[in-house]
Structure formats: C-alpha cells, structure tokens
Write a protein that holds these residues in place. Structure first.
Motif, PDB file in Angstrom:
ATOM      1  N   LEU A  33      -6.284  11.048  -1.268  1.00 33.00           N
ATOM      2  CA  LEU A  33      -7.036  10.946  -2.518  1.00 33.00           C
ATOM      3  C   LEU A  33      -6.330  11.685  -3.647  1.00 33.00           C
ATOM      4  CD1 LEU A  33     -10.676  11.436  -1.184  1.00 33.00           C
ATOM      5  CD2 LEU A  33      -9.737   9.360  -2.232  1.00 33.00           C
ATOM      6  N   HIS A  34      -5.870  12.898  -3.365  1.00 36.28           N
ATOM      7  CA  HIS A  34      -5.206  13.712  -4.380  1.00 36.28           C
ATOM      8  C   HIS A  34      -3.898  13.075  -4.861  1.00 36.28           C
ATOM      9  CE1 HIS A  34      -3.935  17.280  -6.550  1.00 36.28           C
ATOM     10  NE2 HIS A  34      -2.783  17.236  -5.895  1.00 36.28           N
ATOM     11  N   LYS A  35      -3.120  12.549  -3.916  1.00 38.15           N
ATOM     12  CA  LYS A  35      -1.817  11.950  -4.252  1.00 38.15           C
ATOM     13  C   LYS A  35      -1.936  10.484  -4.668  1.00 38.15           C
ATOM     14  CE  LYS A  35       0.990  15.371  -2.900  1.00 38.15           C
ATOM     15  NZ  LYS A  35       2.189  15.809  -3.580  1.00 38.15           N
ATOM     16  N   LYS A  36      -3.143   9.928  -4.505  1.00 35.47           N
ATOM     17  CA  LYS A  36      -3.367   8.507  -4.789  1.00 35.47           C
ATOM     18  C   LYS A  36      -2.324   7.653  -4.053  1.00 35.47           C
ATOM     19  CE  LYS A  36      -6.097   8.176  -8.844  1.00 35.47           C
ATOM     20  NZ  LYS A  36      -6.685   6.914  -8.956  1.00 35.47           N
ATOM     21  N   ALA A  37      -2.300   7.829  -2.748  1.00 35.96           N
ATOM     22  CA  ALA A  37      -1.376   7.082  -1.889  1.00 35.96           C
ATOM     23  C   ALA A  37      -2.187   6.494  -0.744  1.00 35.96           C
ATOM     24  CB  ALA A  37      -0.272   7.999  -1.374  1.00 35.96           C
ATOM     25  N   PHE A  38      -2.523   5.218  -0.873  1.00 38.59           N
ATOM     26  CA  PHE A  38      -3.437   4.591   0.067  1.00 38.59           C
ATOM     27  C   PHE A  38      -2.708   3.589   0.959  1.00 38.59           C
ATOM     28  CE2 PHE A  38      -5.811   5.991  -3.627  1.00 38.59           C
ATOM     29  CZ  PHE A  38      -6.748   6.812  -3.015  1.00 38.59           C
ATOM     30  N   GLU A  42      -7.170  -2.539  -0.298  1.00 38.68           N
ATOM     31  CA  GLU A  42      -8.559  -2.449  -0.769  1.00 38.68           C
ATOM     32  C   GLU A  42      -8.920  -1.025  -1.177  1.00 38.68           C
ATOM     33  OE1 GLU A  42      -8.709  -2.365   3.802  1.00 38.68           O
ATOM     34  OE2 GLU A  42      -7.570  -3.418   2.273  1.00 38.68           O
ATOM     35  N   ASP A  43      -8.335  -0.036  -0.504  1.00 41.05           N
ATOM     36  CA  ASP A  43      -8.576   1.363  -0.892  1.00 41.05           C
ATOM     37  C   ASP A  43      -7.880   1.674  -2.211  1.00 41.05           C
ATOM     38  OD1 ASP A  43     -10.038   1.755   1.465  1.00 41.05           O
ATOM     39  OD2 ASP A  43      -8.241   2.307   2.578  1.00 41.05           O
ATOM     40  N   ALA A  44      -6.678   1.164  -2.368  1.00 40.94           N
ATOM     41  CA  ALA A  44      -5.940   1.377  -3.615  1.00 40.94           C
ATOM     42  C   ALA A  44      -6.689   0.757  -4.787  1.00 40.94           C
ATOM     43  CB  ALA A  44      -4.532   0.796  -3.503  1.00 40.94           C
ATOM     44  N   LEU A  45      -7.200  -0.449  -4.594  1.00 36.70           N
ATOM     45  CA  LEU A  45      -7.949  -1.118  -5.663  1.00 36.70           C
ATOM     46  C   LEU A  45      -9.189  -0.311  -6.051  1.00 36.70           C
ATOM     47  CD1 LEU A  45      -7.707  -4.859  -4.565  1.00 36.70           C
ATOM     48  CD2 LEU A  45      -6.784  -3.833  -6.668  1.00 36.70           C
ATOM     49  N   ARG A  46      -9.832   0.269  -5.062  1.00 36.84           N
ATOM     50  CA  ARG A  46     -11.038   1.058  -5.321  1.00 36.84           C
ATOM     51  C   ARG A  46     -10.715   2.333  -6.100  1.00 36.84           C
ATOM     52  NH1 ARG A  46     -14.468   4.771  -1.743  1.00 36.84           N
ATOM     53  NH2 ARG A  46     -16.423   4.756  -2.825  1.00 36.84           N
ATOM     54  N   LEU A  50      -3.494  -1.569  -7.334  1.00 35.01           N
ATOM     55  CA  LEU A  50      -2.536  -1.827  -6.253  1.00 35.01           C
ATOM     56  C   LEU A  50      -1.292  -0.949  -6.326  1.00 35.01           C
ATOM     57  CD1 LEU A  50      -2.677  -5.689  -5.715  1.00 35.01           C
ATOM     58  CD2 LEU A  50      -3.460  -3.869  -4.186  1.00 35.01           C
ATOM     59  N   GLN A  51      -1.007  -0.365  -7.496  1.00 32.98           N
ATOM     60  CA  GLN A  51       0.152   0.532  -7.585  1.00 32.98           C
ATOM     61  C   GLN A  51      -0.014   1.751  -6.683  1.00 32.98           C
ATOM     62  OE1 GLN A  51      -2.080   0.053 -10.012  1.00 32.98           O
ATOM     63  NE2 GLN A  51      -2.417   1.888 -11.236  1.00 32.98           N
ATOM     64  N   PHE A  52      -1.252   2.012  -6.261  1.00 29.16           N
ATOM     65  CA  PHE A  52      -1.502   3.158  -5.381  1.00 29.16           C
ATOM     66  C   PHE A  52      -1.505   2.778  -3.901  1.00 29.16           C
ATOM     67  CE2 PHE A  52      -3.676   4.360  -9.418  1.00 29.16           C
ATOM     68  CZ  PHE A  52      -2.729   5.297  -9.803  1.00 29.16           C
ATOM     69  N   HIS A  53      -1.179   1.520  -3.616  1.00 30.36           N
ATOM     70  CA  HIS A  53      -0.962   1.095  -2.231  1.00 30.36           C
ATOM     71  C   HIS A  53       0.498   1.432  -1.927  1.00 30.36           C
ATOM     72  CE1 HIS A  53      -0.131  -2.269   0.796  1.00 30.36           C
ATOM     73  NE2 HIS A  53      -0.816  -1.340   1.422  1.00 30.36           N
ATOM     74  N   ARG A  54       0.689   2.684  -1.499  1.00 32.42           N
ATOM     75  CA  ARG A  54       2.052   3.198  -1.339  1.00 32.42           C
ATOM     76  C   ARG A  54       2.057   4.359  -0.362  1.00 32.42           C
ATOM     77  NH1 ARG A  54       2.629   7.912  -4.424  1.00 32.42           N
ATOM     78  NH2 ARG A  54       0.816   8.379  -5.691  1.00 32.42           N
TER      79      ARG A  54
END
Length: 145
Positions: A33-38, A42-46, A50-54
């Motif tokens: 959550l802190h690093k925004k790395a999902f 679907e978690d990144a979108l929330r 999608l840039q946080f799907h990483r």
C-alpha cells in the motif's frame, strides 16, 4: 495432549511462529500500500491505476521473507509434532523450540531490515540445527524399536 509439557511447549512456539508469519504478511501488505506496488491489476485500479500494477524491490524482499518462513516453519511444525511423540526430555525439547523460534525471528528481522550479511544466513543456519536434531532423533527412535 496439552497435559504433555513437551507438546504444550511445542504448541506455544508453533503458535508464536504462525503469529510471526501473519505479522510478516501484514507488513508485506502495508508495504504494498505504501509503495503502491500491487501484484494484481484489479488492486492497482482500486488504488490509483494500472501504473501501480508493478513490482517494488522492498515488497519483493518482504515476499521473499514470507516465502522463506513457509519453507522452514511448515517443516518445523511437522518435525516438532512427531518429535513430541518420541518423549524427549522437556528441557532439551524447549531448547530445540526456542532456538528455532529465535533463529526465525532474527532471520525475518534481518530480511526485512536488510541487515548486513551474514546475519540472515547465520540465523537461518542456527534455526536449522534443532530441525536437523529433531529429525535425527525421530529416525533414531523409529529404527531403534
């Protein structure tokens, strides 16, 4: 079974180890959550897009710590339960359980805090000693009867 002090000690340390695993899992989630790395889109979108799907190096470090726990704690739980059936001396059994527990705690701290080598590998090795000892005692008991 809880009347058996060896088994009761094993249950205590086994429960503490499972609690430690839950704590590492919670830390992993909080770091995600802190690093925004999902891991999942679907978690990144929330959480922003999608840039946080990483992947993130520190999230991966937390995941490796948790994975290493599973590779080591689950066999300990199996060996420890069987070891309790061999009727070991209470003090000796408690030393086995305590050394494994402390080794795994130090290993997790070393992993999560990126402590200097060889802290983590030394903690890993120390925690393996009681497992190997319990395994040998189980085999000895099996083959001596």
């Amino acid at each position: 079974m809880l009347d058996n002090p060896v088994f009761a000690s094993f249950i205590l340390y086994g429960s503490l180890l499972i609690l430690k695993m839950y704590i590492v899992a919670i830390i992993t989630g909080q770091v995600r959550l802190h690093k925004k790395a999902f891991a999942n889109p679907e978690d990144a979108l929330r959480h922003g897009g999608l840039q946080f799907h990483r992947e993130d190096p520190y999230v991966e470090r937390c995941r490796r710590s948790h994975h290493n726990d599973m590779e080591n704690i689950f066999p300990f739980l199996f060996l420890g339960a069987i070891y309790c059936m061999t009727k070991p001396d209470l003090f000796v059994a408690q030393i086995h359980f305590l050394v494994f527990f402390l080794g795994r705690v130090v290993h997790s701290v070393a992993y999560l805090c990126a402590l200097r080598a060889p802290t983590r590998s030394l903690a890993y090795t120390i925690a393996q000693l009681p497992c190997f000892s319990m395994l040998l005692q189980i085999l000895w008991t099996l083959f001596s009867h």
